[in-house]
Motif scaffolding. Sequence first.
Motif, short mmCIF file in Angstrom:
data_model
loop_
_atom_site.label_atom_id
_atom_site.label_comp_id
_atom_site.label_asym_id
_atom_site.label_seq_id
_atom_site.Cartn_x
_atom_site.Cartn_y
_atom_site.Cartn_z
N ILE A 207 34.24 -52.81 -18.32
CA ILE A 207 34.60 -51.91 -19.41
C ILE A 207 36.10 -51.82 -19.61
N ARG A 208 36.89 -51.99 -18.52
CA ARG A 208 38.35 -51.88 -18.65
C ARG A 208 39.05 -53.23 -18.54
N ALA A 209 38.30 -54.32 -18.64
CA ALA A 209 38.90 -55.64 -18.50
C ALA A 209 39.21 -56.21 -19.88
N SER A 210 40.16 -57.15 -19.95
CA SER A 210 40.45 -57.84 -21.21
C SER A 210 39.29 -58.78 -21.53
N GLN A 211 39.22 -59.25 -22.77
CA GLN A 211 38.11 -60.09 -23.18
C GLN A 211 38.06 -61.37 -22.35
N GLU A 212 39.23 -61.93 -22.10
CA GLU A 212 39.29 -63.15 -21.28
C GLU A 212 38.75 -62.89 -19.88
N SER A 213 39.15 -61.74 -19.30
CA SER A 213 38.70 -61.41 -17.95
C SER A 213 37.21 -61.12 -17.91
N LYS A 214 36.67 -60.51 -18.99
CA LYS A 214 35.23 -60.24 -19.04
C LYS A 214 34.44 -61.52 -18.91
N THR A 215 34.87 -62.52 -19.68
CA THR A 215 34.17 -63.82 -19.62
C THR A 215 34.29 -64.42 -18.24
N ASN A 216 35.49 -64.35 -17.65
CA ASN A 216 35.71 -64.92 -16.32
C ASN A 216 34.87 -64.19 -15.27
N ILE A 217 34.76 -62.86 -15.37
CA ILE A 217 33.99 -62.08 -14.39
C ILE A 217 32.53 -62.48 -14.42
N ASP A 218 31.96 -62.57 -15.63
CA ASP A 218 30.55 -62.97 -15.75
C ASP A 218 30.31 -64.33 -15.10
N HIS A 219 31.19 -65.26 -15.39
CA HIS A 219 31.05 -66.60 -14.81
C HIS A 219 31.23 -66.55 -13.30
N TYR A 220 32.14 -65.73 -12.87
CA TYR A 220 32.45 -65.61 -11.45
C TYR A 220 31.25 -65.06 -10.67
N LEU A 221 30.62 -64.00 -11.17
CA LEU A 221 29.50 -63.38 -10.47
C LEU A 221 28.27 -64.28 -10.45
N GLU A 230 30.35 -64.37 -0.68
CA GLU A 230 31.56 -63.59 -0.92
C GLU A 230 32.67 -64.49 -1.45
N SER A 231 33.66 -63.82 -2.11
CA SER A 231 34.76 -64.56 -2.71
C SER A 231 35.89 -63.60 -3.04
N THR A 232 37.07 -64.17 -3.27
CA THR A 232 38.25 -63.38 -3.66
C THR A 232 38.79 -63.91 -4.99
N THR A 233 39.14 -62.99 -5.89
CA THR A 233 39.65 -63.40 -7.22
C THR A 233 40.67 -62.38 -7.70
N GLU A 234 41.33 -62.73 -8.82
CA GLU A 234 42.32 -61.85 -9.44
C GLU A 234 42.02 -61.75 -10.93
N HIS A 235 42.14 -60.55 -11.50
CA HIS A 235 42.00 -60.43 -12.96
C HIS A 235 42.65 -59.14 -13.45
N LYS A 236 42.76 -59.09 -14.82
CA LYS A 236 43.42 -57.93 -15.45
C LYS A 236 42.41 -56.82 -15.72
N TYR A 247 44.69 -56.87 -10.47
CA TYR A 247 44.08 -56.50 -9.18
C TYR A 247 43.50 -57.74 -8.51
N GLN A 248 43.58 -57.70 -7.21
CA GLN A 248 42.93 -58.73 -6.39
C GLN A 248 41.66 -58.11 -5.81
N ARG A 269 42.75 -54.29 -4.70
CA ARG A 269 44.09 -53.75 -4.49
C ARG A 269 44.99 -54.16 -5.65
N ASP A 270 45.97 -53.32 -5.99
CA ASP A 270 46.86 -53.52 -7.13
C ASP A 270 47.93 -54.55 -6.77
N ILE A 271 48.00 -55.64 -7.56
CA ILE A 271 49.03 -56.67 -7.35
C ILE A 271 49.85 -56.85 -8.64
#
Length: 815
Positions: A207-221, A230-236, A247-248, A269-271
């Motif tokens: 809900i608080r992610a940018s459109q680009e990040s939304k698409t990346n999150i769906d693909h990531y999950l 498990e995995s580690t990623t970064e997005h806005k 955030y990481q 965490r905030d990066i």
Amino acid sequence: MNKKSVLIIEDDTITAFTITEQLKALKYNVINVFPTAEAALDYFQNEYYSDKFPDIILMDIHLAGKLSGIEAAKEISKKIDTIIIFLTNATDTKILESAIETHPYGYLIKPVNCEQLKVAILIALNQKRLENKLQEKQKALEKEIKAHRKTSNALTESERRFRQVVEQQTDMICRFNTDGIITFVNPSFCNTFEKKPVDIIGQSITIRASQESKTNIDHYLNAFSFLHPESTTEHKIISENGNIRWYQWHDQAIFDLNGKITEFQSIGRDISDRKNAEHLMCVQRDLAIILSSTIDLNEALDRMLNAIFRLGSYDAGGIYFVQQETGGIELIYHKGLSDDFVSEVKFFKKNERQVKIIQTGNPIYVHVQKDSPLPERYKNEGLKSLAVIPILYENKVIASLNLGSHTHSVVPESQIQTIEAIASQIGGVINRTFSNMALKESRENFQMLFDTIEDFIIITQPEGQIIDINPAVLKSLKYTQNDMAQMNYYDILPKNMHDIIRKKFQEAKSGKTLTIRTELIASKGNTIPVETKITKGRWNGADAIYHILRNFTEQLKSEKAIIAAKEAAESANAAKNEFISNMSHEFRTPMQAILHCSKSGIKNIDSLSKEKIYDYFKHIKDAGNRLMPLLNDLLDLSRLESGKHIYRFKTMSIEPVIDIAISELQQMFQNKNIQPIVQMKNDQLKACFDQDKIVQVLQNLLSNAINFSSKKNNVYIHVENLPENEDKPDIKISVIDQGIGIPKDELEVIFDKFVQSSLTRSSSGGIAMGLSICKRIIHDHGGLIWAENNNPKGSVFQFILRGSRKQIKKHTTGG
């Protein structure tokens, strides 16, 4: 599979029909079409139709009637659970926000094409299916919760202890299900988004992610599995006030006993500080590289705005140039702004507020919604924040970078510093590119002038060797470029001008600008008169002499034309004077006779015999008869030239008209023993004309033929068809005499007012208006009249009459 049913609520008949046909083509069942919201609500209140309610409703927002589509949607949603898709051609934000409150399944912008309609319905049906599926899952979950409520109580104490550990973490912790719905957040997560847990739980993880990040999150999950848990990623993430934070996240999938993912746990965490620093450095570095090499101003400004937009806060902007002459500012490049808004802010005068702000040299940042003094146009454009950043070069304001954001009310301080650094970079580029553009424009303008000017331009060395010439020289002198390159300026001058031009060259070297008239010799030996301006200059870095030459051949022609016009005016004036003299004579002689006879009769009334009285009256009558034709001619010509005469056109045979004209002149024919001979191929030659006026024309021409023919000669009247128009052919009438003829150079002018032939001027009398009247009458008939000399002697007067009213109109009005 059953067809899905659709109900259309649309007041535009054409739109409703078009959508109905599209739906049929897409295999949907259109159950009804209503033009108003009231009619649709009546339909839903009728229990008879309760089993025929539609699966989908296509609803126009703006409807005829009292209720709008938005109001109707609210009422319908209370009665049935169905899909509502709005139809609109409006993009007004307030209307769309009002429509959103009804939770529609989509919008279609009119006019709607079939593909858009198909996609919108499929998306809505799929959304409805997912909602139904979610409801089913929620019901199942509630059932499961009840079944496990007893066991959950045993876990409560354990969970309480776990929460104490989680809530004390400084990192963000959240859990969300496979649909991305948040089920748990710790206090750190809430603090980050400045919300309470109740406001976050149940929201989408994106809900608080940018459109680009939304698409990346769906693909990531979707990439998680039992083998990849498990995995580690970064997005806005975009916060409530529009700020972007990085955030990481360390994400871990949670599985059930069957190895199926049931939930995700995420620790973040905030990066942002690190990411922003990296990003700003890249933006500045890339822009510096680009600006150091570009020479195109628009490209430089476009790259600068793109670099600023990449920072993420501003998405619209423009660059103003300060006009050195007026002190005003003009928008010379912009992106992300509407045409209407740009038209309002295109230019500001020196004394306006916007210019005064820029001239301070200090940047300002404005929150649009809170800054009430701002004009409404900024709010209407949907801008939430503004920035005005003066651009300086050598401590002088030369431009202004104005930015706006449709999404951010507040811009991070780190971005502000970067934007101001970018603005300082562009100052030198603007000055350099603007100077280059001005120089390029100046060169292009000079080259265009050089290539297109009709005047000759010849550039020579101080000794006369030709360096360059413009195309006008080649075109007029007919030399080739190679020929001219080998020539000296003196080669194209008459020899008698060489010494004069050499002296002028010497004077030009001292800086004087000289003007001289001479001639240029063309390739074929002919000469062209020119007026030359000679001045000193530079060409390709060396001293040169510029020769600007104007061909004054046309000027000479104009001078000759002026002389000819003067002579024509003098001739017309002489004709006028002659007319006045003739008219005075023609009027004076009969008037003197009338006055003399009247005076003598009155004086001697008591002693006069009847014979003498009769003689006086006869003289008065004869004088009056001489005056009447003169007066009639004057009145006729005046009436014809004023356009007030009304013609009575009628299609008829020409033969009886010729007979009338001859009959009324019979006495004149007999007095000179002249025989009129009519030559016609048949008696059915017809034309469209005013009989009285054509009789007048024939009498004028025949009386002239009689007057200027010797006795016992013949006068011929020849009539023939003209073949151009076979349906209703024109006719040509010729009056041919064997008289004295007309000088060749007078054949045209004898139809002018008050002009007589030099051969008849002394003997004819009259005031020379007959032929002028004839010309006017024939012209008003759409015809032509002209004179020729007859061979071996005499003259031929010919005129054409049109075969129909249509032809008359065509030749008099062009229609």
